[in-house]
Enzyme design. Sequence first.
Site, PDB file in Angstrom:
ATOM      1  N   GLN A   6      57.652  48.599  20.892  1.00  0.00           N
ATOM      2  CA  GLN A   6      58.585  47.453  20.843  1.00  0.00           C
ATOM      3  C   GLN A   6      59.087  47.246  19.399  1.00  0.00           C
ATOM      4  OE1 GLN A   6      55.378  46.579  22.792  1.00  0.00           O
ATOM      5  NE2 GLN A   6      56.476  47.685  24.356  1.00  0.00           N
TER       6      GLN A   6
ATOM      7  N   GLY B 178      58.918  52.706  25.954  1.00  0.00           N
ATOM      8  CA  GLY B 178      59.520  53.930  26.464  1.00  0.00           C
ATOM      9  C   GLY B 178      59.926  54.777  25.285  1.00  0.00           C
ATOM     10  N   HIS B 179      59.149  55.792  24.981  1.00  0.00           N
ATOM     11  CA  HIS B 179      59.421  56.625  23.816  1.00  0.00           C
ATOM     12  C   HIS B 179      59.951  57.982  24.270  1.00  0.00           C
ATOM     13  CE1 HIS B 179      56.445  54.171  21.126  1.00  0.00           C
ATOM     14  NE2 HIS B 179      57.558  53.533  21.416  1.00  0.00           N
TER      15      HIS B 179
ATOM     16  N   LYS C 173      61.991  55.071  17.664  1.00  0.00           N
ATOM     17  CA  LYS C 173      60.706  55.303  16.981  1.00  0.00           C
ATOM     18  C   LYS C 173      60.120  56.660  17.304  1.00  0.00           C
ATOM     19  CE  LYS C 173      58.987  51.384  18.543  1.00  0.00           C
ATOM     20  NZ  LYS C 173      60.186  50.623  18.873  1.00  0.00           N
TER      21      LYS C 173
ATOM     22  N   ASP D 201      63.385  49.900  20.830  1.00  0.00           N
ATOM     23  CA  ASP D 201      64.373  50.944  21.145  1.00  0.00           C
ATOM     24  C   ASP D 201      65.130  51.416  19.907  1.00  0.00           C
ATOM     25  OD1 ASP D 201      63.734  50.537  23.901  1.00  0.00           O
ATOM     26  OD2 ASP D 201      65.050  48.796  23.875  1.00  0.00           O
TER      27      ASP D 201
HETATM   28  P1  IMP Z   1      57.371  42.576  28.666  1.00  0.00           P
HETATM   29  O1  IMP Z   1      56.857  43.232  27.446  1.00  0.00           O
HETATM   30  O2  IMP Z   1      57.537  43.522  29.831  1.00  0.00           O
HETATM   31  O3  IMP Z   1      56.554  41.355  29.031  1.00  0.00           O
HETATM   32  O4  IMP Z   1      58.852  42.033  28.356  1.00  0.00           O
HETATM   33  C1  IMP Z   1      59.089  40.982  27.422  1.00  0.00           C
HETATM   34  C2  IMP Z   1      60.371  41.247  26.636  1.00  0.00           C
HETATM   35  O5  IMP Z   1      60.175  42.382  25.784  1.00  0.00           O
HETATM   36  C3  IMP Z   1      61.585  41.583  27.496  1.00  0.00           C
HETATM   37  O6  IMP Z   1      62.746  41.098  26.839  1.00  0.00           O
HETATM   38  C4  IMP Z   1      61.612  43.106  27.489  1.00  0.00           C
HETATM   39  O7  IMP Z   1      62.899  43.614  27.732  1.00  0.00           O
HETATM   40  C5  IMP Z   1      61.174  43.369  26.056  1.00  0.00           C
HETATM   41  N1  IMP Z   1      60.535  44.683  25.884  1.00  0.00           N
HETATM   42  C6  IMP Z   1      59.292  45.047  26.237  1.00  0.00           C
HETATM   43  N2  IMP Z   1      59.060  46.325  25.881  1.00  0.00           N
HETATM   44  C7  IMP Z   1      60.165  46.761  25.272  1.00  0.00           C
HETATM   45  C8  IMP Z   1      60.516  48.008  24.635  1.00  0.00           C
HETATM   46  O8  IMP Z   1      59.739  48.954  24.560  1.00  0.00           O
HETATM   47  N3  IMP Z   1      61.771  48.075  24.106  1.00  0.00           N
HETATM   48  C9  IMP Z   1      62.627  47.023  24.133  1.00  0.00           C
HETATM   49  N4  IMP Z   1      62.340  45.856  24.710  1.00  0.00           N
HETATM   50  C10 IMP Z   1      61.119  45.717  25.271  1.00  0.00           C
END
Ligand code: IMP
Length: 429
Positions: free
Chosen positions: A225, A40-41, A16, A13
Amino acid sequence: MPNAVIVGTQWGDEGKAKVIDYLTDKSDVIIRFQGGSNAGHTVIVDGRKFVFHLVPSGVISPGKVCVVGNGVVVDAEQFLAEVDELEAGGISVSGRLFVSDLAHLVLPYHKALDSASETGLGAGKIGTTGRGIGPAYADKVSRAGVRAGDLCDWELFCAKFRDGFSVAKRKVEALHGAAFGLDEGEILERYRYIRERMLPFIKDTAFYIFEAERAGKRLLFEGAQGTFLDIDHGTYPYVTSSNTVSGCACTGAGVGPLSINHCVGIVKAYTTRVGNGPFPTELNDATGEALQREGHEFGSTTGRPRRCGWFDSVMVRKSIQLNGITRLAFTKLDVLNGLDEIKVCTHYEIDGGRVEQWPSALHRLDQVVPVYETLPGWKSDIRGCKKFSDLPAKAAAYINRLRELCYGVPALIVSVGPDRAETIEVDPI
Ligand code: IMP
């Protein structure tokens, strides 16, 4: 522009999408290489907002080719929903959006597993996005996954789906004691239609990228991420299930390391995190709330409020080491406009001893005490600034100090607002 990879230097977040959008102009092929619809972009062009979870955000630029690489886990329903939204908005993707035949699919049973596993962990849960990412990668690594290319052979797809479905059902019901609630026949019926729609997108994308590079096309690798959510280098187990560092662009797209000339690290002017896990500079006070409010710090995938804190140079230095960052792109500087003073974490202390390097072990991270330097705020609106020299002296000094704490890596841009136009170019590549 030489080929470049973009990565988040914090917990995701970082903004990017805006930097991807800026570099897309100078690129021909934009490639996602890891993660899935947990990303989420958000890009704002002329006041119009686009949110992408799977499709590379470069797709809004006409004529650019976008690739979902083999390292991504693809939720085909989400992918097609984004395609529909783009087409409805007058953006055609036909012939310029491809999905690797080797990319693993996120199937409905992966989401059921994600949710059951989180419920099972109770207070110790990871705080996942619930998009089935972990279970899809787990199936991939345990050689039980279903790949996009399997959709080409319907019987093969059905057989693999049924195997995965029955294992997931047993796990959810027996291991987690939860109701599975999914109907195999109904999902397969849906996938018969999804398959028809997916087939034109599926390709040997590694070969496509190879040929594009040979033809002199410029490649942009779009990370999702952030570095501290990396499965190896992040705050394990509070991480996502893929490698988010720049090296993953090679395996996740199918290119060699010499195909990448630059690494752009996106740095938010403060720090945020969604989900659980350590966060040394977190602010559980009115300043944290102000950052959340001013920065609209709510997840674009889940809507969850993001935890907010001061800039942490220990983290970003570690990111520079892990990713080989050649430019820093500073985002959301304008969010700090109203602050009287701004703190920057220069290093940590553990038991009174100075700690300069990121301690990767979770129990050590829990012990760190951030040590701050205080800089004066600029207390004015910087959104109209077009050049670095337009910035108030205190805002420029803030960026210069961050750079100094981060090995002096040059700045690519400084973002002073959400719109495409609110970007100060500093040291282009
Ligand atoms: P998962 O990727 O859904 O398995 O989540 C694992 C961890 O990564 C959690 O803490 C999510 O909030 C975090 N996470 C996954 N994708 C994002 C992203 O795009 N931005 C910020 N945090 C993310």
